[in-house]
Design a protein around this motif. Structure first.
Motif, PDB file in Angstrom:
ATOM      1  N   ASP A   1     -23.861  70.469 -24.482  1.00  0.00           N
ATOM      2  CA  ASP A   1     -23.182  69.979 -25.677  1.00  0.00           C
ATOM      3  C   ASP A   1     -23.061  71.102 -26.718  1.00  0.00           C
ATOM      4  OD1 ASP A   1     -21.727  68.155 -27.139  1.00  0.00           O
ATOM      5  OD2 ASP A   1     -23.446  67.024 -27.865  1.00  0.00           O
ATOM      6  N   GLY A   2     -23.093  72.331 -26.235  1.00  0.00           N
ATOM      7  CA  GLY A   2     -22.971  73.480 -27.122  1.00  0.00           C
ATOM      8  C   GLY A   2     -21.675  73.446 -27.912  1.00  0.00           C
ATOM      9  N   PRO A   3     -21.652  73.992 -29.127  1.00  0.00           N
ATOM     10  CA  PRO A   3     -22.728  74.717 -29.811  1.00  0.00           C
ATOM     11  C   PRO A   3     -23.792  73.810 -30.424  1.00  0.00           C
ATOM     12  CG  PRO A   3     -20.760  74.662 -31.201  1.00  0.00           C
ATOM     13  CD  PRO A   3     -20.391  74.006 -29.893  1.00  0.00           C
ATOM     14  N   TYR A   4     -23.686  72.496 -30.174  1.00  0.00           N
ATOM     15  CA  TYR A   4     -24.600  71.534 -30.812  1.00  0.00           C
ATOM     16  C   TYR A   4     -25.813  71.261 -29.933  1.00  0.00           C
ATOM     17  CZ  TYR A   4     -20.083  71.075 -32.961  1.00  0.00           C
ATOM     18  OH  TYR A   4     -18.881  71.375 -33.533  1.00  0.00           O
ATOM     19  N   GLN A   5     -26.736  70.445 -30.475  1.00  0.00           N
ATOM     20  CA  GLN A   5     -27.875  69.877 -29.728  1.00  0.00           C
ATOM     21  C   GLN A   5     -28.837  70.894 -29.119  1.00  0.00           C
ATOM     22  OE1 GLN A   5     -27.931  66.234 -28.992  1.00  0.00           O
ATOM     23  NE2 GLN A   5     -25.827  65.693 -28.565  1.00  0.00           N
ATOM     24  N   GLY A   6     -28.930  72.070 -29.694  1.00  0.00           N
ATOM     25  CA  GLY A   6     -29.937  73.013 -29.217  1.00  0.00           C
ATOM     26  C   GLY A   6     -31.319  72.580 -29.666  1.00  0.00           C
TER      27      GLY A   6
END
Ligand SMILES: [Zn+2]
Length: 246
Positions: free
Chosen positions: A197-202
């Protein structure tokens, strides 16, 4: 080992250096990328990216957070794009009661995308937050192949989704779930997908890149008590099946 990132927003990285992002990911075995749109403005960008690199599979749809911006005729345009690009998936779309701008409209736009996925026989990517009741009400309208992306719900709801024939996709966010072990272990091996789900949810507060996917696979394999080799091969096969609408 081979991996497919089944959900990423390549168009949303601050540095627009997609070839570099893909090269780093390919170097660690990530060889396919389902690039998810959230609004009509993304469709052309994603299609162009997929023309530059065949490892990018476009996913075209309207996210529930973007419904306020939809323009009249969007469904016709989406249908045209699906006709023009037979490899395109539908999504991401769905239901979100946390961002409940207009619940009626959310449902209407979601259901339209369900029927387009069905009509064109495409896999569907679903975002579902605090809306399991609504999804349950309309589950008979779901297309044959669909995934609940970045799953973070309850175990009971997950069993429902599996019963309806869906895939469950995990991102790093599942590692924050209070019942992560139980949920991760309960997905049948042939129904599990992985995504950044990049750039999110890291895990950290910085942009999440697709070269993190093998780390996620290792963590999930360990929780399931499987070897990374065996696990990644199975998930790779699942991802191929999903992308090809099987
Ligand atoms: Zn997403």
């Amino acid at each position: 080992m081979q991996f497919i990132d089944t959900h990423i927003h390549l168009q949303d990285y601050k540095e627009k250096n997609t070839p570099q992002i893909l090269a780093s990911a390919k170097a660690v075995g990530v060889e396919g990328f389902v690039c998810a749109s959230v609004q009509e403005e993304d469709w052309e960008t994603i299609i162009n990216l997929s023309k530059q690199d065949v490892s990018i599979i476009p996913a075209l749809g309207i996210h529930p957070w973007s419904i306020a911006q939809v323009r009249p005729g969007w469904e016709k345009k989406l249908a045209q794009k699906l006709e023009e690009f037979p490899q395109a998936i539908v999504g991401e779309c769905g239901l979100d009661r946390l961002k409940n701008s207009d619940w009626e409209k959310q449902q209407e736009i979601f259901i339209t995308q369900l029927s387009l996925a069905k009509h064109y026989n495409r896999p569907l990517i679903i975002h579902c937050v605090k809306a399991q009741e609504m999804l349950t009400n309309i589950h008979s309208q779901l297309p044959k192949v669909f995934v609940l992306h970045s799953y973070y719900g309850k175990g009971e709801f997950m069993h429902q989704i599996l019963q309806w024939g869906g895939y469950i996709s995990f991102s790093f966010s599942i590692l924050r779930h209070p019942q992560k072990e139980k949920i991760i272990r309960q997905v049948p091996s042939e129904r599990l997908l992985l995504e950044t789900d990049g750039p999110y949810q890291g895990l950290e507060k910085k942009e999440n890149y697709p070269d993190n996917l093998p780390n996620l696979a290792e963590t999930i394999a360990a929780i399931r008590g499987e070897t990374i080799e065996h696990f990644s091969q199975q998930v790779y096969q699942n991802s191929q099946r999903f992308i090809h609408g099987k």
